[in-house]
Scaffold this motif. Structure first.
Motif, PDB file in Angstrom:
ATOM      1  N   TYR A  60      52.116  48.711  11.333  1.00 26.94           N
ATOM      2  CA  TYR A  60      50.850  48.038  11.591  1.00 26.94           C
ATOM      3  C   TYR A  60      51.087  46.725  12.305  1.00 26.94           C
ATOM      4  N   LEU A  61      52.040  45.942  11.799  1.00 24.23           N
ATOM      5  CA  LEU A  61      52.298  44.623  12.389  1.00 24.23           C
ATOM      6  C   LEU A  61      52.786  44.737  13.835  1.00 24.23           C
ATOM      7  N   LYS A  62      53.574  45.698  14.091  1.00 24.78           N
ATOM      8  CA  LYS A  62      54.072  45.908  15.459  1.00 24.78           C
ATOM      9  C   LYS A  62      52.923  46.179  16.432  1.00 24.78           C
ATOM     10  N   ARG A  63      51.925  46.883  15.974  1.00 21.12           N
ATOM     11  CA  ARG A  63      50.823  47.244  16.855  1.00 21.12           C
ATOM     12  C   ARG A  63      49.879  46.067  17.065  1.00 21.12           C
ATOM     13  N   VAL A  64      49.499  45.366  15.963  1.00 18.38           N
ATOM     14  CA  VAL A  64      48.489  44.314  16.101  1.00 18.38           C
ATOM     15  C   VAL A  64      49.040  43.101  16.842  1.00 18.38           C
ATOM     16  N   ARG A  65      50.329  42.931  16.859  1.00 18.39           N
ATOM     17  CA  ARG A  65      50.907  41.784  17.591  1.00 18.39           C
ATOM     18  C   ARG A  65      51.051  42.072  19.095  1.00 18.39           C
ATOM     19  N   GLY A  66      50.863  43.273  19.453  1.00 16.59           N
ATOM     20  CA  GLY A  66      50.973  43.601  20.886  1.00 16.59           C
ATOM     21  C   GLY A  66      49.665  43.946  21.571  1.00 16.59           C
ATOM     22  N   GLU A  67      48.654  44.286  20.783  1.00 14.43           N
ATOM     23  CA  GLU A  67      47.389  44.733  21.370  1.00 14.43           C
ATOM     24  C   GLU A  67      46.243  44.114  20.602  1.00 14.43           C
ATOM     25  N   GLU A  68      45.104  43.973  21.241  1.00 14.74           N
ATOM     26  CA  GLU A  68      43.917  43.426  20.589  1.00 14.74           C
ATOM     27  C   GLU A  68      43.205  44.473  19.757  1.00 14.74           C
ATOM     28  N   GLU A  69      43.261  45.750  20.184  1.00 13.17           N
ATOM     29  CA  GLU A  69      42.662  46.833  19.425  1.00 13.17           C
ATOM     30  C   GLU A  69      43.299  48.138  19.871  1.00 13.17           C
ATOM     31  N   GLY A  70      43.143  49.170  19.024  1.00 18.07           N
ATOM     32  CA  GLY A  70      43.716  50.462  19.356  1.00 18.07           C
ATOM     33  C   GLY A  70      43.882  51.330  18.140  1.00 18.07           C
ATOM     34  N   TRP A  71      44.706  52.392  18.284  1.00 16.67           N
ATOM     35  CA  TRP A  71      44.986  53.242  17.129  1.00 16.67           C
ATOM     36  C   TRP A  71      46.372  53.814  17.319  1.00 16.67           C
ATOM     37  N   TYR A  72      46.921  54.255  16.168  1.00 20.17           N
ATOM     38  CA  TYR A  72      48.267  54.796  16.217  1.00 20.17           C
ATOM     39  C   TYR A  72      48.480  55.677  15.010  1.00 20.17           C
ATOM     40  N   ARG A  73      49.565  56.452  15.091  1.00 18.54           N
ATOM     41  CA  ARG A  73      49.977  57.266  13.936  1.00 18.54           C
ATOM     42  C   ARG A  73      51.250  56.626  13.373  1.00 18.54           C
ATOM     43  N   THR A 124      45.703  55.208  12.104  1.00 21.65           N
ATOM     44  CA  THR A 124      45.128  53.899  11.821  1.00 21.65           C
ATOM     45  C   THR A 124      44.496  53.328  13.065  1.00 21.65           C
ATOM     46  N   ALA A 125      43.222  52.889  12.951  1.00 22.39           N
ATOM     47  CA  ALA A 125      42.541  52.176  14.016  1.00 22.39           C
ATOM     48  C   ALA A 125      42.495  50.703  13.641  1.00 22.39           C
ATOM     49  N   PHE A 126      42.635  49.789  14.603  1.00 26.94           N
ATOM     50  CA  PHE A 126      42.687  48.351  14.277  1.00 26.94           C
ATOM     51  C   PHE A 126      42.004  47.573  15.373  1.00 26.94           C
ATOM     52  N   THR A 127      41.643  46.288  14.968  1.00 28.63           N
ATOM     53  CA  THR A 127      41.124  45.331  15.938  1.00 28.63           C
ATOM     54  C   THR A 127      41.614  43.951  15.511  1.00 28.63           C
ATOM     55  N   VAL A 128      41.862  43.065  16.475  1.00 30.63           N
ATOM     56  CA  VAL A 128      42.434  41.732  16.217  1.00 30.63           C
ATOM     57  C   VAL A 128      41.442  40.691  16.715  1.00 30.63           C
ATOM     58  N   SER A 129      41.161  39.628  15.882  1.00 29.00           N
ATOM     59  CA  SER A 129      40.270  38.527  16.282  1.00 29.00           C
ATOM     60  C   SER A 129      41.017  37.615  17.229  1.00 29.00           C
ATOM     61  N   TRP A 181      43.449  37.114  12.888  1.00 25.48           N
ATOM     62  CA  TRP A 181      43.368  38.079  11.812  1.00 25.48           C
ATOM     63  C   TRP A 181      43.010  39.444  12.375  1.00 25.48           C
ATOM     64  N   SER A 182      43.353  40.498  11.607  1.00 21.32           N
ATOM     65  CA  SER A 182      43.078  41.864  12.072  1.00 21.32           C
ATOM     66  C   SER A 182      42.529  42.690  10.927  1.00 21.32           C
ATOM     67  N   VAL A 183      41.799  43.708  11.275  1.00 18.79           N
ATOM     68  CA  VAL A 183      41.247  44.664  10.314  1.00 18.79           C
ATOM     69  C   VAL A 183      41.744  46.054  10.713  1.00 18.79           C
ATOM     70  N   GLY A 184      42.211  46.840   9.734  1.00 17.00           N
ATOM     71  CA  GLY A 184      42.679  48.195  10.018  1.00 17.00           C
ATOM     72  C   GLY A 184      42.032  49.227   9.135  1.00 17.00           C
ATOM     73  N   PHE A 185      41.771  50.425   9.656  1.00 16.76           N
ATOM     74  CA  PHE A 185      41.191  51.551   8.905  1.00 16.76           C
ATOM     75  C   PHE A 185      42.110  52.747   9.109  1.00 16.76           C
ATOM     76  N   ALA A 186      42.566  53.355   8.042  1.00 17.07           N
ATOM     77  CA  ALA A 186      43.541  54.446   8.118  1.00 17.07           C
ATOM     78  C   ALA A 186      42.951  55.738   7.536  1.00 17.07           C
ATOM     79  N   ILE A 187      43.268  56.852   8.123  1.00 17.38           N
ATOM     80  CA  ILE A 187      42.866  58.193   7.673  1.00 17.38           C
ATOM     81  C   ILE A 187      44.134  59.012   7.552  1.00 17.38           C
ATOM     82  N   PRO A 188      44.289  59.745   6.469  1.00 11.93           N
ATOM     83  CA  PRO A 188      45.473  60.601   6.334  1.00 11.93           C
ATOM     84  C   PRO A 188      45.587  61.587   7.497  1.00 11.93           C
ATOM     85  N   ALA A 189      46.789  61.685   8.004  1.00  6.80           N
ATOM     86  CA  ALA A 189      47.030  62.573   9.158  1.00  6.80           C
ATOM     87  C   ALA A 189      46.767  64.027   8.819  1.00  6.80           C
TER      88      ALA A 189
END
Length: 543
Positions: A28-41, A52-57, A62-70
């Motif tokens: 999660y940290l790797k993704r939010v530090r490189g992009e403002e928003e997106g999703w990844y597995r 997980t889908a995320f967005t960064v202020s 700060w960031s918010v993430g929402f995860a769904i089981p694969a």
């Protein structure tokens, strides 16, 4: 699953709960530090596999993430994939079935067409595939049309080949007959010369001369028939049309054919129409038609037989009928006897003499006058009848008879004869000399020019094809002399094509005679008869 993470990566809040201040997962940290928003597995802090889908202020980091089981996502995807795959398999099966059926509808008639194409042009039976496909039906029709065209062409080629084979056989027979007929007159002429050398009495000389004249006339008729048929075949024969009395044509033809009839002591009966008949045509050629029919009748009628010639009017046509008691012919030969190179029965016709061209020439000349000719016979040995029908013409204000053969005697003058054939030049000079002309003979063009300057002839007969100076060149040189404008030039040559006639006219010749020329024509020209009466006589008959 969801969570709120501060700028340093610590959880502020999380569902399911995690101690505040604990660190988020490395993915999660790797993704939010490189992009403002997106999703990844990736894996959660608990190690669960999620999407997980995320967005960064942008203000606080700060960031918010929402995860769904694969597993939940993959299960729906796989189900949809299997459904899609099933549909595709069904569609593929249907397509293959349809394609198989269509291919059978195409391949079967195509195989039939392919098999039939090997025999195209060999049978009249049409190709039938009964296909409902328009393109296949079009191809079937095209192959049938091509087969019919090939068959028609093959039949035409076979017909032409048969005709050529028959024509070649007829030509070979004709050439053999031509050699025979040309040699026939030469033998008595040669014998006559020997007789004249051995015996010089007047009675023998007169009889021999008459015989030689008959044989030379036969030679001339053979050559004239050959030339006339050739000119008609090439479309080079022209008619000098005028209003002609049928009775005059018949009388002149009888005079021409009389020697052949009298030689076999045949009876000739002539019956003219009660009213004078006239036609539009060439008097010379019409006379040739009737004379050929009379000569033909005399040739194939036995000694002492009967020949009858009748003229009458019938349905706006002048009719000339020649009937004989001769050898006749079979009904199937009615048309063949008019064909070129055809001899009906060699055992019967060769003995009679001739080339078999007379009737061919007659039919062509009659057709050129807009008429028709028919032949009839009751069979072999029962005679024959030839009937000519020509369009009638109105009677003229004054009847003009066909010109007589010989001109009236006129004042004789100086004549020069130039020919590299010494015998031809000397014999012609002898004929003119006996007619009272002052004649000089010469055998070369350059010598003739010197002779003419001394002799000053009034008429010059010039051969065209001479070594050194040709007849055309000599004519131009003679015309260039101060007295040359009064000189009358006559071409006397074996060259009688249209181009030769035009060349002599361009060179200033008054007339063009082809060898052997009639003594009457030579005398007429030497007598300086008006040119208008001379040129048509020879140019229309021989050119």
């Amino acid at each position: 699953m969801s969570g709120l993470v501060d700028a340093e990566g610590h959880f502020i809040a999380r569902v399911p709960a995690k101690p505040v201040g604990s660190m988020a997962s490395s993915d999660y940290l790797k993704r939010v530090r490189g992009e403002e928003e997106g999703w990844y597995r990736g894996a959660t802090v608990e190690g669960h596999d999620t999407y997980t889908a995320f967005t960064v202020s942008a203000l606080s980091g700060w960031s918010v993430g929402f995860a769904i089981p694969a597993s939940q996502v993959a299960g729906s995807y796989l189900k949809g994939a299997w459904i899609a795959a099933g549909v595709l398999l069904v569609m593929l099966a249907l397509s293959l079935g349809i394609a198989f059926q269509v291919s059978r509808r195409i391949t079967r008639p195509m195989a039939e067409l392919s098999s039939a194409a090997a025999s195209i042009g060999q049978s009249d039976a049409p190709i039938e595939t009964r296909s409902g496909i328009r393109e296949v039906a079009d191809l079937e029709r095209a192959l049938n049309d091509a087969s019919a065209a090939i068959l028609a062409r093959d039949r035409e080629l076979r017909r032409q080949a048969a005709e050529l084979q028959a024509a070649d056989a007829n030509k070979s027979q004709f050439l053999a007959l031509l050699s025979h007929e040309l040699r026939n007159p030469l033998a008595p002429i040669s014998n006559g010369l020997t007789v004249l050398k051995m015996r010089g009495d007047a009675q023998t000389a007169a009889r021999t001369h008459a015989m030689m004249e008959r044989q030379i006339g036969q030679l001339r008729r053979l050559i004239d028939d050959l030339l006339d048929v050739s000119r008609i075949d090439r479309g080079k024969l022209e008619l000098h049309r005028e209003r002609v009395a049928v009775d005059a044509v018949v009388r002149n033809a009888i005079e021409t054919a009389k020697p052949a009839i009298e030689a076999k002591h045949q009876e000739l009966a002539v019956r003219y129409a009660p009213v004078a008949l006239y036609v539009e045509g060439d008097a010379v050629r019409l006379g040739q038609v009737v004379a050929n029919l009379l000569n033909n009748a005399a040739k194939f009628t036995p000694r002492g037989g009967r020949i009858e010639i009748v003229t009458r009017a019938e349905d706006a046509r002048a009719v000339i009928s020649v009937t004989d008691t001769g050898i006749g012919f079979a009904a199937e030969d009615r048309e063949r006897i008019f064909e070129m190179f055809v001899q009906l029965d060699a055992s019967r016709t060769q003995a009679a003499g001739g080339l078999g061209l007379g009737l061919t020439l007659v039919r062509s000349l009659v057709a050129m006058h807009g008429g028709a000719i028919e032949a009839q016979s009751d069979g072999p040995g029962r005679g024959a009848a030839f009937t000519v029908r020509l369009p009638l013409s109105e009677a003229p204000a004054a009847e003009h008879e066909v010109a007589e053969a010989l001109p009236a005697r006129q004042a004789r003058g100086r004549v020069m004869v130039v020919d590299d054939n010494v015998d031809a030049a000397d014999s012609l000079a002898d004929i003119l000399g006996m007619e009272g002309f002052d004649v000089r003979a010469c055998y070369a063009g350059d010598a003739a020019l010197s002779l003419a300057r001394q002799f000053r002839p009034e008429v010059a007969f010039l051969d065209l094809n001479m070594p050194g100076i040709s007849g055309i060149e000599l004519a131009k040189a003679l015309r260039a002399e101060p007295w040359g404008g009064r000189l009358r030039l006559v071409a006397l040559t074996g060259m009688g094509q249209r181009a030769d006639l035009e060349a002599t006219r361009d060179a200033g010749f008054a007339a063009h005679l082809t060898k052997p020329a009639s003594p009457a024509e030579v005398i007429r020209l030497a007598s300086a008869v008006a040119e208008a009466a001379v040129i048509p006589l020879d140019s229309e008959r021989r050119a």
